[in-house]
Design a protein around this motif. Structure first.
Motif, mmCIF file in Angstrom:
data_model
loop_
_atom_site.group_PDB
_atom_site.id
_atom_site.type_symbol
_atom_site.label_atom_id
_atom_site.label_comp_id
_atom_site.label_asym_id
_atom_site.label_seq_id
_atom_site.Cartn_x
_atom_site.Cartn_y
_atom_site.Cartn_z
ATOM 1 N N LEU A 134 -12.011 26.852 65.543
ATOM 2 C CA LEU A 134 -10.568 27.694 66.448
ATOM 3 C C LEU A 134 -10.449 28.182 67.330
ATOM 4 O O LEU A 134 -11.677 28.132 67.977
ATOM 5 C CB LEU A 134 -10.558 28.921 65.493
ATOM 6 N N ILE A 135 -9.811 27.878 68.594
ATOM 7 C CA ILE A 135 -9.796 27.678 70.182
ATOM 8 C C ILE A 135 -8.962 28.421 70.451
ATOM 9 O O ILE A 135 -7.497 29.032 69.881
ATOM 10 C CB ILE A 135 -9.437 26.518 70.699
ATOM 11 N N GLU A 136 -9.683 30.187 70.864
ATOM 12 C CA GLU A 136 -8.287 30.700 72.229
ATOM 13 C C GLU A 136 -7.549 29.718 72.874
ATOM 14 O O GLU A 136 -8.515 29.650 73.976
ATOM 15 C CB GLU A 136 -8.811 31.710 72.857
ATOM 16 N N LEU A 137 -5.873 29.843 73.156
ATOM 17 C CA LEU A 137 -6.076 29.347 73.892
ATOM 18 C C LEU A 137 -6.127 29.382 75.692
ATOM 19 O O LEU A 137 -5.821 28.764 76.290
ATOM 20 C CB LEU A 137 -4.449 28.994 73.997
ATOM 21 N N ALA A 138 -5.993 31.183 75.839
ATOM 22 C CA ALA A 138 -5.981 30.845 77.158
ATOM 23 C C ALA A 138 -7.377 30.933 78.179
ATOM 24 O O ALA A 138 -6.839 30.222 78.945
ATOM 25 C CB ALA A 138 -5.547 32.758 77.631
ATOM 26 N N SER A 139 -8.143 30.520 76.706
ATOM 27 C CA SER A 139 -9.371 30.588 77.878
ATOM 28 C C SER A 139 -10.074 29.585 77.449
ATOM 29 O O SER A 139 -11.377 28.738 78.039
ATOM 30 C CB SER A 139 -10.760 31.790 77.281
ATOM 31 N N GLY A 140 -9.762 28.791 76.392
ATOM 32 C CA GLY A 140 -10.562 27.461 75.564
ATOM 33 C C GLY A 140 -11.226 28.085 74.911
ATOM 34 O O GLY A 140 -12.680 26.822 74.799
ATOM 35 N N LYS A 141 -11.678 28.744 74.466
ATOM 36 C CA LYS A 141 -13.006 29.362 73.704
ATOM 37 C C LYS A 141 -13.489 28.989 72.227
ATOM 38 O O LYS A 141 -12.584 29.418 71.630
ATOM 39 C CB LYS A 141 -13.596 30.969 74.267
ATOM 40 N N VAL A 142 -14.259 28.959 71.899
ATOM 41 C CA VAL A 142 -14.247 27.976 71.010
ATOM 42 C C VAL A 142 -14.678 29.398 70.072
ATOM 43 O O VAL A 142 -15.727 31.070 70.384
ATOM 44 C CB VAL A 142 -15.198 27.517 69.960
ATOM 45 N N LEU A 143 -13.499 30.465 69.215
ATOM 46 C CA LEU A 143 -13.552 31.597 68.281
ATOM 47 C C LEU A 143 -14.583 31.338 66.916
ATOM 48 O O LEU A 143 -15.016 32.718 66.592
ATOM 49 C CB LEU A 143 -12.676 32.297 67.843
ATOM 50 N N TYR A 144 -14.731 30.185 66.477
ATOM 51 C CA TYR A 144 -14.931 29.436 65.111
ATOM 52 C C TYR A 144 -15.577 28.092 64.902
ATOM 53 O O TYR A 144 -14.401 27.711 65.468
ATOM 54 C CB TYR A 144 -14.424 30.286 63.654
ATOM 55 N N ALA A 145 -16.170 27.548 64.105
ATOM 56 C CA ALA A 145 -16.798 26.391 63.996
ATOM 57 C C ALA A 145 -17.370 26.301 62.187
ATOM 58 O O ALA A 145 -17.773 27.433 61.784
ATOM 59 C CB ALA A 145 -17.855 26.221 65.248
ATOM 60 N N VAL A 146 -16.732 25.189 61.523
ATOM 61 C CA VAL A 146 -17.052 25.919 59.945
ATOM 62 C C VAL A 146 -17.977 25.457 59.647
ATOM 63 O O VAL A 146 -19.056 24.567 60.719
ATOM 64 C CB VAL A 146 -16.064 24.573 59.720
ATOM 65 N N GLY A 147 -18.530 25.429 58.989
ATOM 66 C CA GLY A 147 -20.355 25.678 58.299
ATOM 67 C C GLY A 147 -20.497 24.816 57.346
ATOM 68 O O GLY A 147 -20.819 25.342 56.439
#
Length: 349
Positions: A134-147
């Motif tokens: 899951l990526i925040e569009l404004a910053s490109g920051k990864v908010l979540y990754a599956v485990g």
């Protein structure tokens, strides 16, 4: 050739058949807004509102939920990036690329996209289960990754609410996750049917659904449809074998969707040149070869003859957000249709 995404104000379409493709925002025909007793309406065609060009074939196109609702994200085959587009304002007719999110991995399978359901725009994306983020569009920051380390290819993903989401793999396995926790649940199909390719559709009441209230449909490249309830995923609640001719050799365009404004109505396309609408109310695990309530064959009548012998296929279809029996569909001949269907059993639109 087009794919499309529908939202409240209109429809966005993009091409996938050449290195440089158009991306357009179309206004829905005024006929859709005409009153029931208005009679003939002169405006029956789409109108281009905004337009631009994408420097790669667009395989996946999604309208993004958020503060502005004027944003779409695209991805292409063998691409290591997501492209963010501003659909433009009234003072300009240009769709502008406003951002590029560079990714670490490319895949011949293509990258699937789902819009987040929070006010701050975000996208869930992935080509394999183990790289879904899951990526925040404004910053490109990864908010979540599956485990998980699963290498299953992603055929589709969709949010249930602001946190919970469902992923379908090409082999029909469903993965259920929550952005507050890296761990995901896995629901595999029997080995006897995993050799087919699968796509899925999720019946929700966005954006406030809960997983227990959702029904999931899975469509295989052999024309099999499974309906499942997340409260008991060990066995399907409905099953059908569709009577399709399978005239198109690829399963890349398989689409199965639930009607947002009708209960238990399901539509299927991507295996030939038609869109099929079914009432699943009476489907059971014993039901075989159900008859569709309606079959849209309009693309066959509007297409130009192809000299290479390639059969016509519907590349995508979507339901109108609030008009119960209105759908939009696109086909491999470049045609885009918006159409109503008639319920013959109840004699109503």
């Amino acid at each position: 050739n087009w794919i499309c995404a529908v939202y409240v104000a209109g429809v966005c379409v993009a091409g996938y058949s050449s290195p440089k493709n158009e991306i357009l925002e179309l206004l829905l025909p005024l006929k859709l807004y005409a009153g029931d007793k208005q009679g003939l309406c002169p405006e029956r065609d789409f109108k281009v509102q905004h337009g631009g060009f994408c420097d790669e074939p667009v395989e996946c196109l999604r309208h993004i939920f958020g503060k502005s609702n004027r944003c779409v994200v695209t991805s292409g085959h063998n691409s290591s990036k997501l492209q963010v587009w501003d659909l433009g304002e009234d003072d300009s007719d240009v769709i502008k690329r406003t951002g590029v999110i560079n990714l670490e991995r490319t895949s011949a399978e293509g990258r699937k996209i789902a819009s987040g359901l929070t006010e701050d725009p975000s996208v869930l994306h992935g080509c394999q289960i183990n790289d879904v983020q899951l990526i925040e569009l404004a910053s490109g920051k990864v908010l979540y990754a599956v485990g998980t380390d699963s290498l299953d290819a992603v055929s589709g993903l969709q949010f249930v609410n602001a946190n919970e989401f469902v992923i379908c793999a090409n082999n029909g396995t469903l993965y259920v996750g929550d952005t507050r926790h890296p761990r995901i649940e896995q629901y595999a199909l029997q080995a006897s049917v995993t050799r087919s390719r699968w796509s899925f559709g999720l019946k929700t009441n966005l954006p406030q659904s809960d997983l227990a209230s959702c029904t999931v449909s899975r469509l295989s490249s052999c024309g099999q449809v499974l309906l499942s309830d997340f409260r008991k995923m060990s066995s399907p609640v409905g099953e059908a074998q569709l009577n399709l001719q399978h005239s198109f050799p690829s399963s890349d365009f398989m689409t199965v969707t639930w009607a947002p404004a009708l209960d238990n109505f399901l539509s299927v396309s991507g295996l030939d040149g038609t869109v099929l609408v079914f009432d699943t109310t009476r489907w059971t695990t014993d039901l075989k070869n159900p008859e569709p309530i309606f079959v849209h064959r309009g693309h066959h009548f509007s297409c130009e003859a192809k000299t290479d012998g390639t059969p016509l296929v519907v590349t995508t279809h979507v339901w109108h957000p609030w008009r119960p029996r209105t759908l939009l569909s696109a086909a491999s001949d470049g045609s885009i249709h918006v159409w109503d269907w008639v319920d013959k059993e109840n004699n109503s639109l």
